[in-house]
Scaffold this active site. Sequence first.
Site, PDB file in Angstrom:
ATOM      1  N   GLN A 177       0.833  -1.199   0.000  1.00 23.24           N
ATOM      2  CA  GLN A 177       0.000   0.000   0.000  1.00 23.24           C
ATOM      3  C   GLN A 177       0.872   1.254   0.000  1.00 23.24           C
ATOM      4  O   GLN A 177       1.932   1.268   0.638  1.00 23.24           O
ATOM      5  CB  GLN A 177      -0.886   0.044   1.256  1.00 23.24           C
ATOM      6  CG  GLN A 177      -1.842  -1.117   1.409  1.00 23.24           C
ATOM      7  CD  GLN A 177      -2.573  -1.078   2.747  1.00 23.24           C
ATOM      8  OE1 GLN A 177      -1.978  -0.748   3.775  1.00 23.24           O
ATOM      9  NE2 GLN A 177      -3.858  -1.406   2.733  1.00 23.24           N
ATOM     10  N   ARG A 231     -10.284  11.548  20.762  1.00 20.20           N
ATOM     11  CA  ARG A 231     -10.503  12.394  19.579  1.00 20.20           C
ATOM     12  C   ARG A 231     -12.001  12.500  19.324  1.00 20.20           C
ATOM     13  O   ARG A 231     -12.745  11.557  19.569  1.00 20.20           O
ATOM     14  CB  ARG A 231      -9.794  11.794  18.368  1.00 20.20           C
ATOM     15  CG  ARG A 231     -10.231  12.345  17.032  1.00 20.20           C
ATOM     16  CD  ARG A 231      -9.301  11.944  15.893  1.00 20.20           C
ATOM     17  NE  ARG A 231      -8.146  12.843  15.829  1.00 20.20           N
ATOM     18  CZ  ARG A 231      -7.158  12.720  14.957  1.00 20.20           C
ATOM     19  NH1 ARG A 231      -7.137  11.704  14.101  1.00 20.20           N
ATOM     20  NH2 ARG A 231      -6.157  13.580  14.939  1.00 20.20           N
ATOM     21  N   ARG A 259     -14.748  -1.656  14.938  1.00 25.99           N
ATOM     22  CA  ARG A 259     -13.816  -0.523  14.941  1.00 25.99           C
ATOM     23  C   ARG A 259     -13.440  -0.209  13.506  1.00 25.99           C
ATOM     24  O   ARG A 259     -13.029  -1.097  12.760  1.00 25.99           O
ATOM     25  CB  ARG A 259     -12.565  -0.845  15.757  1.00 25.99           C
ATOM     26  CG  ARG A 259     -11.767   0.407  16.129  1.00 25.99           C
ATOM     27  CD  ARG A 259     -10.520   0.075  16.896  1.00 25.99           C
ATOM     28  NE  ARG A 259      -9.391  -0.128  15.997  1.00 25.99           N
ATOM     29  CZ  ARG A 259      -8.284  -0.794  16.324  1.00 25.99           C
ATOM     30  NH1 ARG A 259      -8.174  -1.366  17.516  1.00 25.99           N
ATOM     31  NH2 ARG A 259      -7.297  -0.926  15.458  1.00 25.99           N
ATOM     32  N   GLU A 274      -8.431  -0.133   7.954  1.00 30.82           N
ATOM     33  CA  GLU A 274      -8.871  -1.462   8.386  1.00 30.82           C
ATOM     34  C   GLU A 274     -10.257  -1.367   9.002  1.00 30.82           C
ATOM     35  O   GLU A 274     -10.632  -0.331   9.562  1.00 30.82           O
ATOM     36  CB  GLU A 274      -7.907  -2.062   9.422  1.00 30.82           C
ATOM     37  CG  GLU A 274      -6.581  -2.504   8.860  1.00 30.82           C
ATOM     38  CD  GLU A 274      -5.752  -3.289   9.861  1.00 30.82           C
ATOM     39  OE1 GLU A 274      -6.314  -3.792  10.854  1.00 30.82           O
ATOM     40  OE2 GLU A 274      -4.532  -3.395   9.651  1.00 30.82           O
ATOM     41  N   GLU A 276     -12.055  -3.488  11.847  1.00 32.01           N
ATOM     42  CA  GLU A 276     -11.695  -4.474  12.878  1.00 32.01           C
ATOM     43  C   GLU A 276     -12.962  -5.026  13.529  1.00 32.01           C
ATOM     44  O   GLU A 276     -13.616  -4.341  14.312  1.00 32.01           O
ATOM     45  CB  GLU A 276     -10.808  -3.814  13.937  1.00 32.01           C
ATOM     46  CG  GLU A 276      -9.490  -3.294  13.389  1.00 32.01           C
ATOM     47  CD  GLU A 276      -8.372  -4.299  13.543  1.00 32.01           C
ATOM     48  OE1 GLU A 276      -8.673  -5.483  13.818  1.00 32.01           O
ATOM     49  OE2 GLU A 276      -7.207  -3.911  13.394  1.00 32.01           O
TER      50      GLU A 276
END
Length: 306
Positions: A177, A231, A259, A274, A276
């Site tokens: 990537q 955050r 997630r 990703e 998760e």
Amino acid sequence: MTNHHQPTRGEPRVALITCTELADLDPDDRLLLAPLAARGIVAEAAVWDDPAVDWSGYHLAVLRSPWDYALRRDEFIAWAATVPALVNPADVVRWNTDKRYLAELSAAGIPTVPTGWVAPGESWQAPAETGEYVIKPAVSAGSQDTGRYDLADPEHRELAAAHVRRLSDAGRVTMVQPYLSAVDTAGETALLFLTGPDGLAFSHAIRKGPMLTGPDLGVDGLYKPEEITSRAARPDELTVAEKTLAAVPGGAQRLLYARVDLIPGPDGSPVLVELELTEPSLFLAHAEGAADRLAEAIVTHLARRA
């Protein structure tokens, strides 16, 4: 910590699934024990590959930190298929533990990090253009076997090719990537979703600092340490996350948790790194009430199975 007493009649019994190295659970997961106990739920740490565990004795089996499965994925998904009341479900585990799911999500219109795939035995040459790239296996956890390579550096080009060969020789699919430089400034955003009264709902978000500093030199322990802070999620991040969850095979309504990890792309808009769904850190310590929300989510799933 494992609770060895026998539950009294009517007490729901929940396994929090871990691995031998974290037999007493990851510290973040231990924050869940008191909220579960306050709700009359007997929670026990259980090692996924311990043959002495009777999985049929639990009303719910919750995947938490079985982080040693990556080199034994076939064994892990075969085990998952035998566990009654597993969350997230075994078919989700099978789909989500191989990161080739990213290709499916990309085909479904989800903005994802552009990814090249190298099957075992395939030859690979570093792209002619310079730039930084990430190389990692399609089945991994905790940033194991993951490296960052600057292809303007001839030594890095050689190390990148050697990394792919090493994974290929081990029979592993490799991901290649482009490195998203925004992670060095904005960091990575993880959005956490937990079952709520009306299905999977956003709970909280955290920022991960940059982790990949160079070529793969190995990781001591189960995972590379992370720099985590709280955050606030941006609206465009929530939009991408919800679109991603809507594309989960079988539907996201079956999930206990999810997630969604995002990094700003070259134009600043969030792209999926990703998704998760198997054993994500949920960062309960970084959001007020998160452990209670996860305990309530477990209560909801227990009620579904009653």
